[in-house]
Design a protein around this motif. Structure first.
Motif, PDB file in Angstrom:
ATOM      1  N   LEU A   6       0.826  -1.206   0.000  1.00  0.00           N
ATOM      2  CA  LEU A   6       0.000   0.000   0.000  1.00  0.00           C
ATOM      3  C   LEU A   6       0.859   1.255   0.000  1.00  0.00           C
ATOM      4  CD1 LEU A   6      -2.686   1.577   0.400  1.00  0.00           C
ATOM      5  CD2 LEU A   6      -2.383   1.242   2.861  1.00  0.00           C
ATOM      6  N   LEU A   7       1.828   1.310   0.907  1.00  0.00           N
ATOM      7  CA  LEU A   7       2.672   2.501   1.027  1.00  0.00           C
ATOM      8  C   LEU A   7       3.570   2.680  -0.196  1.00  0.00           C
ATOM      9  CD1 LEU A   7       3.657   2.247   4.801  1.00  0.00           C
ATOM     10  CD2 LEU A   7       1.942   3.747   3.766  1.00  0.00           C
ATOM     11  N   ALA A   8       4.087   1.579  -0.726  1.00  0.00           N
ATOM     12  CA  ALA A   8       4.916   1.676  -1.928  1.00  0.00           C
ATOM     13  C   ALA A   8       4.090   2.171  -3.114  1.00  0.00           C
ATOM     14  CB  ALA A   8       5.537   0.317  -2.246  1.00  0.00           C
ATOM     15  N   ASN A   9       2.856   1.688  -3.240  1.00  0.00           N
ATOM     16  CA  ASN A   9       1.994   2.118  -4.341  1.00  0.00           C
ATOM     17  C   ASN A   9       1.611   3.590  -4.224  1.00  0.00           C
ATOM     18  OD1 ASN A   9       2.071  -0.424  -5.398  1.00  0.00           O
ATOM     19  ND2 ASN A   9      -0.060  -0.933  -4.968  1.00  0.00           N
ATOM     20  N   LEU A  10       1.608   4.115  -2.999  1.00  0.00           N
ATOM     21  CA  LEU A  10       1.299   5.533  -2.803  1.00  0.00           C
ATOM     22  C   LEU A  10       2.523   6.427  -2.982  1.00  0.00           C
ATOM     23  CD1 LEU A  10      -1.113   5.376   0.281  1.00  0.00           C
ATOM     24  CD2 LEU A  10      -1.714   5.822  -2.108  1.00  0.00           C
ATOM     25  N   GLY A  11       3.673   5.811  -3.250  1.00  0.00           N
ATOM     26  CA  GLY A  11       4.867   6.592  -3.551  1.00  0.00           C
ATOM     27  C   GLY A  11       5.722   6.942  -2.362  1.00  0.00           C
ATOM     28  N   TYR A  12       5.501   6.292  -1.215  1.00  0.00           N
ATOM     29  CA  TYR A  12       6.284   6.616  -0.024  1.00  0.00           C
ATOM     30  C   TYR A  12       7.687   6.015  -0.058  1.00  0.00           C
ATOM     31  CZ  TYR A  12       2.268   8.748   2.273  1.00  0.00           C
ATOM     32  OH  TYR A  12       1.222   9.590   2.598  1.00  0.00           O
ATOM     33  N   GLY A  13       7.986   5.280  -1.102  1.00  0.00           N
ATOM     34  CA  GLY A  13       9.311   4.689  -1.244  1.00  0.00           C
ATOM     35  C   GLY A  13       9.215   3.321  -1.879  1.00  0.00           C
ATOM     36  N   SER A  14      10.370   2.715  -2.136  1.00  0.00           N
ATOM     37  CA  SER A  14      10.390   1.336  -2.599  1.00  0.00           C
ATOM     38  C   SER A  14       9.903   0.431  -1.463  1.00  0.00           C
ATOM     39  CB  SER A  14      11.803   0.940  -2.997  1.00  0.00           C
ATOM     40  OG  SER A  14      12.646   0.942  -1.855  1.00  0.00           O
ATOM     41  N   THR A  20      11.777  -0.430   5.941  1.00  0.00           N
ATOM     42  CA  THR A  20      12.651   0.255   6.891  1.00  0.00           C
ATOM     43  C   THR A  20      11.868   1.252   7.724  1.00  0.00           C
ATOM     44  OG1 THR A  20      14.568   0.010   5.432  1.00  0.00           O
ATOM     45  CG2 THR A  20      14.680   1.745   7.105  1.00  0.00           C
ATOM     46  N   ALA A  21      10.966   2.009   7.069  1.00  0.00           N
ATOM     47  CA  ALA A  21      10.146   2.991   7.788  1.00  0.00           C
ATOM     48  C   ALA A  21       9.269   2.304   8.827  1.00  0.00           C
ATOM     49  CB  ALA A  21       9.285   3.766   6.788  1.00  0.00           C
ATOM     50  N   ILE A  22       8.715   1.146   8.460  1.00  0.00           N
ATOM     51  CA  ILE A  22       7.872   0.406   9.406  1.00  0.00           C
ATOM     52  C   ILE A  22       8.699  -0.071  10.602  1.00  0.00           C
ATOM     53  CG2 ILE A  22       6.510  -1.701   9.694  1.00  0.00           C
ATOM     54  CD1 ILE A  22       5.581  -1.317   6.776  1.00  0.00           C
ATOM     55  N   ARG A  23       9.902  -0.589  10.342  1.00  0.00           N
ATOM     56  CA  ARG A  23      10.766  -1.066  11.438  1.00  0.00           C
ATOM     57  C   ARG A  23      11.149   0.065  12.380  1.00  0.00           C
ATOM     58  NH1 ARG A  23      13.378  -4.096   7.365  1.00  0.00           N
ATOM     59  NH2 ARG A  23      15.105  -2.587   7.331  1.00  0.00           N
ATOM     60  N   HIS A  24      11.314   1.270  11.826  1.00  0.00           N
ATOM     61  CA  HIS A  24      11.699   2.413  12.667  1.00  0.00           C
ATOM     62  C   HIS A  24      10.510   3.028  13.413  1.00  0.00           C
ATOM     63  CE1 HIS A  24      15.515   2.322  10.400  1.00  0.00           C
ATOM     64  NE2 HIS A  24      16.004   3.033  11.403  1.00  0.00           N
ATOM     65  N   GLY A  25       9.322   2.510  13.177  1.00  0.00           N
ATOM     66  CA  GLY A  25       8.152   3.015  13.899  1.00  0.00           C
ATOM     67  C   GLY A  25       7.565   4.285  13.319  1.00  0.00           C
ATOM     68  N   ASP A  86       6.399  15.336  -4.164  1.00  0.00           N
ATOM     69  CA  ASP A  86       7.284  14.534  -5.022  1.00  0.00           C
ATOM     70  C   ASP A  86       6.831  13.082  -5.128  1.00  0.00           C
ATOM     71  OD1 ASP A  86       8.871  16.705  -5.550  1.00  0.00           O
ATOM     72  OD2 ASP A  86      10.404  16.205  -4.071  1.00  0.00           O
ATOM     73  N   ARG A  87       6.335  12.531  -4.029  1.00  0.00           N
ATOM     74  CA  ARG A  87       5.968  11.116  -4.042  1.00  0.00           C
ATOM     75  C   ARG A  87       4.792  10.818  -4.974  1.00  0.00           C
ATOM     76  NH1 ARG A  87       4.723  13.096   0.982  1.00  0.00           N
ATOM     77  NH2 ARG A  87       2.492  13.259   1.474  1.00  0.00           N
ATOM     78  N   PHE A  88       4.017  11.843  -5.332  1.00  0.00           N
ATOM     79  CA  PHE A  88       2.878  11.609  -6.228  1.00  0.00           C
ATOM     80  C   PHE A  88       3.335  11.080  -7.584  1.00  0.00           C
ATOM     81  CE2 PHE A  88      -1.080  13.994  -4.589  1.00  0.00           C
ATOM     82  CZ  PHE A  88      -0.811  13.618  -3.281  1.00  0.00           C
ATOM     83  N   ARG A  89       4.565  11.382  -7.971  1.00  0.00           N
ATOM     84  CA  ARG A  89       5.074  10.880  -9.252  1.00  0.00           C
ATOM     85  C   ARG A  89       5.340   9.372  -9.204  1.00  0.00           C
ATOM     86  NH1 ARG A  89       9.117  15.196 -12.108  1.00  0.00           N
ATOM     87  NH2 ARG A  89       8.435  17.096 -11.063  1.00  0.00           N
ATOM     88  N   MET A  90       5.430   8.825  -7.993  1.00  0.00           N
ATOM     89  CA  MET A  90       5.787   7.425  -7.824  1.00  0.00           C
ATOM     90  C   MET A  90       4.568   6.540  -7.580  1.00  0.00           C
ATOM     91  SD  MET A  90       8.943   7.895  -8.268  1.00  0.00           S
ATOM     92  CE  MET A  90       9.524   6.232  -7.936  1.00  0.00           C
ATOM     93  N   ARG A  91       3.383   7.141  -7.595  1.00  0.00           N
ATOM     94  CA  ARG A  91       2.185   6.351  -7.317  1.00  0.00           C
ATOM     95  C   ARG A  91       1.956   5.280  -8.382  1.00  0.00           C
ATOM     96  NH1 ARG A  91      -2.094   8.912  -3.815  1.00  0.00           N
ATOM     97  NH2 ARG A  91      -3.530   7.572  -4.969  1.00  0.00           N
ATOM     98  N   LYS A  92       1.385   4.170  -7.942  1.00  0.00           N
ATOM     99  CA  LYS A  92       0.992   3.098  -8.846  1.00  0.00           C
ATOM    100  C   LYS A  92      -0.439   2.706  -8.489  1.00  0.00           C
ATOM    101  CE  LYS A  92       5.685   1.217  -9.093  1.00  0.00           C
ATOM    102  NZ  LYS A  92       6.532   0.039  -8.788  1.00  0.00           N
ATOM    103  N   PRO A  93      -1.369   2.818  -9.447  1.00  0.00           N
ATOM    104  CA  PRO A  93      -1.220   3.278 -10.837  1.00  0.00           C
ATOM    105  C   PRO A  93      -0.750   4.729 -10.897  1.00  0.00           C
ATOM    106  CG  PRO A  93      -3.362   2.217 -10.467  1.00  0.00           C
ATOM    107  CD  PRO A  93      -2.756   2.441  -9.132  1.00  0.00           C
ATOM    108  N   VAL A  94      -0.203   5.108 -12.055  1.00  0.00           N
ATOM    109  CA  VAL A  94       0.361   6.429 -12.231  1.00  0.00           C
ATOM    110  C   VAL A  94      -0.728   7.499 -12.156  1.00  0.00           C
ATOM    111  CG1 VAL A  94       0.113   6.371 -14.747  1.00  0.00           C
ATOM    112  CG2 VAL A  94       1.900   7.790 -13.707  1.00  0.00           C
TER     113      VAL A  94
END
Length: 234
Positions: A6-14, A20-25, A86-94
Protein backbone atom coordinates in the motif's frame (compact mmCIF):
# COMPACT_ATOMS: atom_id res chain seq x y z
CA UNK A 1 -3.48 -5.12 0.53
CA UNK A 2 -0.41 -5.53 2.75
CA UNK A 3 0.80 -2.34 4.37
CA UNK A 4 4.16 -2.48 2.58
CA UNK A 5 2.55 -2.70 -0.84
CA UNK A 6 0.00 0.00 0.00
CA UNK A 7 2.67 2.50 1.03
CA UNK A 8 4.92 1.68 -1.93
CA UNK A 9 1.99 2.12 -4.34
CA UNK A 10 1.30 5.53 -2.80
CA UNK A 11 4.87 6.59 -3.55
CA UNK A 12 6.28 6.62 -0.02
CA UNK A 13 9.31 4.69 -1.24
CA UNK A 14 10.39 1.34 -2.60
CA UNK A 15 9.19 -1.73 -0.72
CA UNK A 16 12.58 -1.95 0.95
CA UNK A 17 12.41 1.70 2.01
CA UNK A 18 8.86 1.25 3.30
CA UNK A 19 9.89 -1.82 5.30
CA UNK A 20 12.65 0.26 6.89
CA UNK A 21 10.15 2.99 7.79
CA UNK A 22 7.87 0.41 9.41
CA UNK A 23 10.77 -1.07 11.44
CA UNK A 24 11.70 2.41 12.67
CA UNK A 25 8.15 3.01 13.90
CA UNK A 26 7.35 5.82 11.44
CA UNK A 27 4.09 4.14 10.44
CA UNK A 28 1.42 4.18 13.16
CA UNK A 29 -2.31 4.30 13.68
CA UNK A 30 -4.09 7.40 14.96
CA UNK A 31 -3.49 6.31 18.55
CA UNK A 32 0.25 6.18 17.96
CA UNK A 33 0.53 2.40 17.92
CA UNK A 34 3.33 1.17 15.67
CA UNK A 35 2.08 -0.87 12.74
CA UNK A 36 3.58 -4.03 11.27
CA UNK A 37 3.97 -5.01 7.64
CA UNK A 38 0.93 -7.27 7.81
CA UNK A 39 -1.31 -4.85 9.74
CA UNK A 40 -4.93 -4.62 8.55
CA UNK A 41 -5.51 -1.03 9.70
CA UNK A 42 -7.94 0.95 7.48
CA UNK A 43 -6.32 3.44 5.11
CA UNK A 44 -7.90 6.44 6.80
CA UNK A 45 -6.48 5.43 10.21
CA UNK A 46 -2.84 5.11 9.11
CA UNK A 47 -0.26 7.82 9.75
CA UNK A 48 3.14 8.10 8.08
CA UNK A 49 5.54 10.24 10.09
CA UNK A 50 2.52 11.50 12.09
CA UNK A 51 0.69 12.65 8.93
CA UNK A 52 -2.43 11.06 7.35
CA UNK A 53 -1.77 9.00 4.24
CA UNK A 54 -2.29 10.47 0.80
CA UNK A 55 -5.64 9.62 -0.83
CA UNK A 56 -6.17 6.01 -1.80
CA UNK A 57 -6.24 4.67 -5.35
CA UNK A 58 -9.07 6.21 -7.37
CA UNK A 59 -8.20 9.78 -6.41
CA UNK A 60 -9.16 12.77 -8.57
CA UNK A 61 -7.42 16.13 -8.06
CA UNK A 62 -8.27 19.61 -9.31
CA UNK A 63 -5.36 22.02 -9.85
CA UNK A 64 -5.39 25.70 -10.74
CA UNK A 65 -2.57 25.45 -13.27
CA UNK A 66 -0.39 28.58 -13.51
CA UNK A 67 1.17 29.88 -16.71
CA UNK A 68 4.60 28.54 -17.59
CA UNK A 69 3.99 24.90 -16.61
CA UNK A 70 3.55 21.98 -18.98
CA UNK A 71 1.61 18.75 -18.47
CA UNK A 72 3.87 15.99 -19.81
CA UNK A 73 6.66 14.32 -17.87
CA UNK A 74 8.54 14.19 -21.18
CA UNK A 75 8.63 18.00 -21.43
CA UNK A 76 11.54 20.15 -20.33
CA UNK A 77 11.28 22.93 -17.77
CA UNK A 78 8.58 23.39 -15.14
CA UNK A 79 5.94 20.66 -14.94
CA UNK A 80 2.55 20.64 -13.26
CA UNK A 81 3.82 17.65 -11.26
CA UNK A 82 6.33 20.00 -9.59
CA UNK A 83 3.36 21.58 -7.80
CA UNK A 84 2.39 18.27 -6.17
CA UNK A 85 4.27 16.32 -3.47
CA UNK A 86 7.28 14.53 -5.02
CA UNK A 87 5.97 11.12 -4.04
CA UNK A 88 2.88 11.61 -6.23
CA UNK A 89 5.07 10.88 -9.25
CA UNK A 90 5.79 7.42 -7.82
CA UNK A 91 2.19 6.35 -7.32
CA UNK A 92 0.99 3.10 -8.85
CA UNK A 93 -1.22 3.28 -10.84
CA UNK A 94 0.36 6.43 -12.23
CA UNK A 95 -1.27 9.81 -11.56
CA UNK A 96 -2.06 11.34 -14.98
CA UNK A 97 -3.56 14.59 -16.16
CA UNK A 98 -7.01 14.32 -17.72
CA UNK A 99 -6.31 16.13 -20.97
CA UNK A 100 -3.75 18.90 -21.08
CA UNK A 101 -3.34 22.65 -20.94
CA UNK A 102 -0.44 24.13 -22.88
CA UNK A 103 2.32 26.17 -21.28
CA UNK A 104 0.62 29.50 -21.99
CA UNK A 105 -2.82 28.43 -20.71
CA UNK A 106 -3.86 28.56 -17.06
CA UNK A 107 -6.84 27.24 -15.17
CA UNK A 108 -8.68 24.05 -14.27
CA UNK A 109 -6.68 20.84 -14.71
CA UNK A 110 -7.70 17.40 -13.46
CA UNK A 111 -5.46 14.49 -12.38
CA UNK A 112 -6.43 10.91 -11.63
CA UNK A 113 -5.06 7.40 -11.28
CA UNK A 114 -8.46 5.95 -12.23
CA UNK A 115 -8.34 4.97 -15.90
CA UNK A 116 -12.08 4.43 -16.16
CA UNK A 117 -12.81 7.89 -14.81
CA UNK A 118 -10.19 9.46 -17.09
CA UNK A 119 -11.68 7.89 -20.21
CA UNK A 120 -15.19 8.87 -19.19
CA UNK A 121 -14.15 12.55 -18.98
CA UNK A 122 -12.27 12.62 -22.29
CA UNK A 123 -14.58 10.34 -24.25
CA UNK A 124 -16.15 12.11 -27.25
CA UNK A 125 -19.44 10.53 -26.22
CA UNK A 126 -19.39 12.36 -22.89
CA UNK A 127 -19.07 15.82 -24.46
CA UNK A 128 -18.11 17.26 -21.07
CA UNK A 129 -18.16 21.04 -21.66
CA UNK A 130 -14.98 23.02 -21.01
CA UNK A 131 -15.29 26.76 -20.43
CA UNK A 132 -12.48 29.11 -21.49
CA UNK A 133 -11.96 32.79 -20.72
CA UNK A 134 -10.27 34.41 -23.73
CA UNK A 135 -8.42 37.71 -24.16
CA UNK A 136 -7.89 38.61 -27.81
CA UNK A 137 -5.35 40.72 -29.64
CA UNK A 138 -7.93 42.42 -31.87
CA UNK A 139 -11.62 43.32 -31.50
CA UNK A 140 -14.17 40.70 -32.44
CA UNK A 141 -15.85 41.23 -35.79
CA UNK A 142 -19.27 39.98 -34.71
CA UNK A 143 -19.69 36.91 -36.90
CA UNK A 144 -17.49 34.54 -34.89
CA UNK A 145 -20.31 33.23 -32.69
CA UNK A 146 -22.41 32.03 -35.61
CA UNK A 147 -19.45 30.30 -37.23
CA UNK A 148 -18.35 28.59 -34.00
CA UNK A 149 -21.92 27.39 -33.37
CA UNK A 150 -22.51 26.14 -36.91
CA UNK A 151 -20.96 22.70 -36.56
CA UNK A 152 -19.38 23.31 -39.96
CA UNK A 153 -16.14 25.05 -39.00
CA UNK A 154 -13.01 23.30 -40.28
CA UNK A 155 -9.54 23.79 -38.86
CA UNK A 156 -6.47 23.70 -41.04
CA UNK A 157 -5.09 20.19 -41.72
CA UNK A 158 -8.22 18.49 -40.30
CA UNK A 159 -10.89 16.57 -42.21
CA UNK A 160 -13.73 16.64 -39.68
CA UNK A 161 -15.65 19.80 -38.74
CA UNK A 162 -15.70 21.04 -35.16
CA UNK A 163 -18.63 20.31 -32.92
CA UNK A 164 -20.80 23.39 -32.25
CA UNK A 165 -19.28 25.68 -29.63
CA UNK A 166 -20.90 28.57 -27.76
CA UNK A 167 -19.29 32.03 -27.77
CA UNK A 168 -20.29 34.65 -25.20
CA UNK A 169 -18.93 38.09 -26.04
CA UNK A 170 -17.91 39.98 -22.90
CA UNK A 171 -16.52 43.04 -24.66
CA UNK A 172 -14.60 43.82 -27.86
CA UNK A 173 -11.55 41.76 -26.94
CA UNK A 174 -12.84 39.42 -24.22
CA UNK A 175 -15.02 36.35 -24.66
CA UNK A 176 -16.08 33.13 -23.02
CA UNK A 177 -15.97 30.00 -25.20
CA UNK A 178 -17.60 26.67 -24.33
CA UNK A 179 -16.23 23.59 -26.11
CA UNK A 180 -17.61 20.05 -26.16
CA UNK A 181 -14.45 18.40 -27.48
CA UNK A 182 -10.73 18.83 -26.98
CA UNK A 183 -8.63 19.09 -30.10
CA UNK A 184 -5.01 20.22 -30.15
CA UNK A 185 -4.77 23.96 -29.28
CA UNK A 186 -8.40 24.21 -30.32
CA UNK A 187 -9.30 27.63 -28.87
CA UNK A 188 -6.20 29.31 -30.29
CA UNK A 189 -6.70 27.68 -33.70
CA UNK A 190 -10.38 28.66 -33.85
CA UNK A 191 -9.60 32.34 -33.31
CA UNK A 192 -6.61 32.18 -35.65
CA UNK A 193 -8.96 30.85 -38.33
CA UNK A 194 -11.07 34.02 -38.07
CA UNK A 195 -8.04 36.31 -38.20
CA UNK A 196 -7.48 36.93 -34.52
CA UNK A 197 -4.87 35.95 -31.93
CA UNK A 198 -5.36 34.74 -28.36
CA UNK A 199 -3.25 36.76 -25.93
CA UNK A 200 -4.48 35.16 -22.71
CA UNK A 201 -6.37 31.92 -22.10
CA UNK A 202 -7.76 30.35 -18.96
CA UNK A 203 -9.95 27.27 -18.55
CA UNK A 204 -12.36 28.29 -15.83
CA UNK A 205 -14.68 25.28 -15.67
CA UNK A 206 -14.89 21.58 -16.55
CA UNK A 207 -18.51 20.51 -16.72
CA UNK A 208 -20.11 22.07 -13.66
CA UNK A 209 -16.85 22.15 -11.69
CA UNK A 210 -15.14 25.52 -11.34
CA UNK A 211 -12.01 26.78 -9.63
CA UNK A 212 -14.08 28.45 -6.89
CA UNK A 213 -11.30 30.50 -5.31
CA UNK A 214 -8.54 27.90 -5.68
CA UNK A 215 -5.29 29.87 -5.87
CA UNK A 216 -2.90 29.54 -8.82
CA UNK A 217 -0.65 26.57 -8.20
CA UNK A 218 -3.05 25.18 -5.62
CA UNK A 219 -4.81 21.82 -5.78
CA UNK A 220 -7.37 19.83 -3.86
CA UNK A 221 -8.81 16.33 -3.72
CA UNK A 222 -12.29 16.10 -5.22
CA UNK A 223 -15.19 14.63 -3.28
CA UNK A 224 -17.78 12.37 -4.88
CA UNK A 225 -20.09 15.40 -5.18
CA UNK A 226 -17.31 17.35 -6.93
CA UNK A 227 -16.76 14.52 -9.40
CA UNK A 228 -20.49 14.35 -10.12
CA UNK A 229 -20.44 18.06 -11.02
CA UNK A 230 -18.08 17.33 -13.91
CA UNK A 231 -20.81 15.28 -15.59
CA UNK A 232 -23.75 17.41 -14.50
CA UNK A 233 -24.43 18.51 -18.07
CA UNK A 234 -24.31 15.05 -19.66
Amino acid sequence: MRLVKLLANLGYGSRKEVQTAIRHGWVTDKEGNRLKADSKTPHEDILFDDEPLDPAQGVVLLMHKPLGYTCSLKDQGRLVYDLLPDRFRMRKPVLSTIGRLDKETSGALLFTDDGTFLHRVISPKSEVPKVYEVTLDRPLKGDEGALFASGEMMLESEVKPLKPAELEVLDDTHARLILHEGRYHQVRRMFAAVGNHVNELQRSRIGGLGLDGLEEGGWRVLSEDDKALIFAGE
